[in-house]
Design an enzyme around this catalytic site. Sequence first.
Site, short mmCIF file in Angstrom:
data_model
loop_
_atom_site.label_atom_id
_atom_site.label_comp_id
_atom_site.label_asym_id
_atom_site.label_seq_id
_atom_site.Cartn_x
_atom_site.Cartn_y
_atom_site.Cartn_z
N ASP A 154 0.84 -1.19 0.00
CA ASP A 154 0.00 0.00 0.00
C ASP A 154 0.89 1.25 0.00
O ASP A 154 2.06 1.19 0.35
CB ASP A 154 -0.90 0.01 1.25
CG ASP A 154 -1.94 1.14 1.19
OD1 ASP A 154 -2.36 1.60 2.26
OD2 ASP A 154 -2.31 1.57 0.08
N ASN A 155 0.33 2.38 -0.41
CA ASN A 155 0.96 3.70 -0.25
C ASN A 155 2.26 3.90 -1.03
O ASN A 155 3.16 4.61 -0.55
CB ASN A 155 1.25 3.98 1.22
CG ASN A 155 0.05 3.79 2.10
OD1 ASN A 155 0.04 2.94 3.00
ND2 ASN A 155 -1.00 4.55 1.85
O1 LIG Z 1 1.80 5.00 8.34
C1 LIG Z 1 1.04 4.40 7.55
N1 LIG Z 1 1.05 3.05 7.51
C2 LIG Z 1 0.23 2.37 6.66
N2 LIG Z 1 -0.62 2.96 5.82
C3 LIG Z 1 -0.70 4.32 5.83
C4 LIG Z 1 -1.61 4.97 4.97
O2 LIG Z 1 -2.39 4.19 4.17
C5 LIG Z 1 -1.71 6.35 4.95
C6 LIG Z 1 -0.88 7.13 5.78
C7 LIG Z 1 -1.01 8.61 5.73
C8 LIG Z 1 -2.20 9.19 5.31
C9 LIG Z 1 -2.32 10.57 5.26
C10 LIG Z 1 -1.27 11.38 5.64
F1 LIG Z 1 -1.39 12.71 5.59
C11 LIG Z 1 -0.08 10.80 6.07
C12 LIG Z 1 0.05 9.41 6.11
C13 LIG Z 1 0.02 6.50 6.65
C14 LIG Z 1 0.12 5.11 6.68
MG LIG Z 2 -1.72 2.16 4.10
#
Ligand SMILES: O=c1[nH]cnc2c(O)cc(-c3ccc(F)cc3)cc12
Ligand SMILES: [Mg+2]
Length: 215
Positions: free
Chosen positions: A169-170
């Site tokens: 993901d991400n």
């Molecule tokens: O830290 C994360 N671990 C796993 N998945 C994540 C994820 O899907 C989104 C985000 C995230 C979302 C918005 C933002 F402004 C900053 C970070 C972090 C994680």
């Molecule tokens: Mg995530």
Amino acid sequence: HDEEFPPRILDHVMKNAIKGDVTNVIDVIDKYCWSVEIAMNVGDVKGAILDKSFLEASPKNVLEIGCYCGYSALRMSRLLKEDAKIFTIEASSQYADVAQEIISFAGMEKKVQILRGLSDEVLPTIAEKCGVRTFDFVFIDHAKELYKRDLIMLENLGLIRQGTTIMADNVIFPGCPDYLEYVRNSPKFECTNYPSKLEYCENREDAMEKSIYLP
Ligand SMILES: O=c1[nH]cnc2c(O)cc(-c3ccc(F)cc3)cc12
Ligand SMILES: [Mg+2]
């Protein structure tokens, strides 16, 4: 991240979802996150991409790194075949407590086992602890700076096999450039990118990356 989200979503699920109905629990979490407050679940849009790769892999042994409140573990658990199991690693004891409650409320406690601890501490003993030789499907969704390290650990520990599917993901936001560079340049991985949006957002780009291990 807002440390208080997990208890709030647990309370919301207990009060608004149908006990034992995993699809309804997932739906209640998504509705809450779209309407009340965003949380870092993979969400419904990227979740559908995860579902599709999961069904194609039809895995028996599933590993997730980064359980959070258990949302993606629930998504995968509802698609698990008979006698298949999900092992999910969660470093935060607070998140793990909430995830256990939500997973149990949804009736999936026999299909999902939460392993508490840091991924680099849990992975070396996971095979004998869980009675698993290799994993058929891996979902990486924890701290972006650990994706590459942990994938290399999975390889070195022999925890992935010819054909194992790894979903991350991400890969756009927050982003994991070293991971992407590693898997896309390695001859051992066949990669596919799935552009999408950040969970519960309409206008911020994100993506999932599928990597099939072909050693
Ligand atoms: O830290 C994360 N671990 C796993 N998945 C994540 C994820 O899907 C989104 C985000 C995230 C979302 C918005 C933002 F402004 C900053 C970070 C972090 C994680
Ligand atoms: Mg995530």
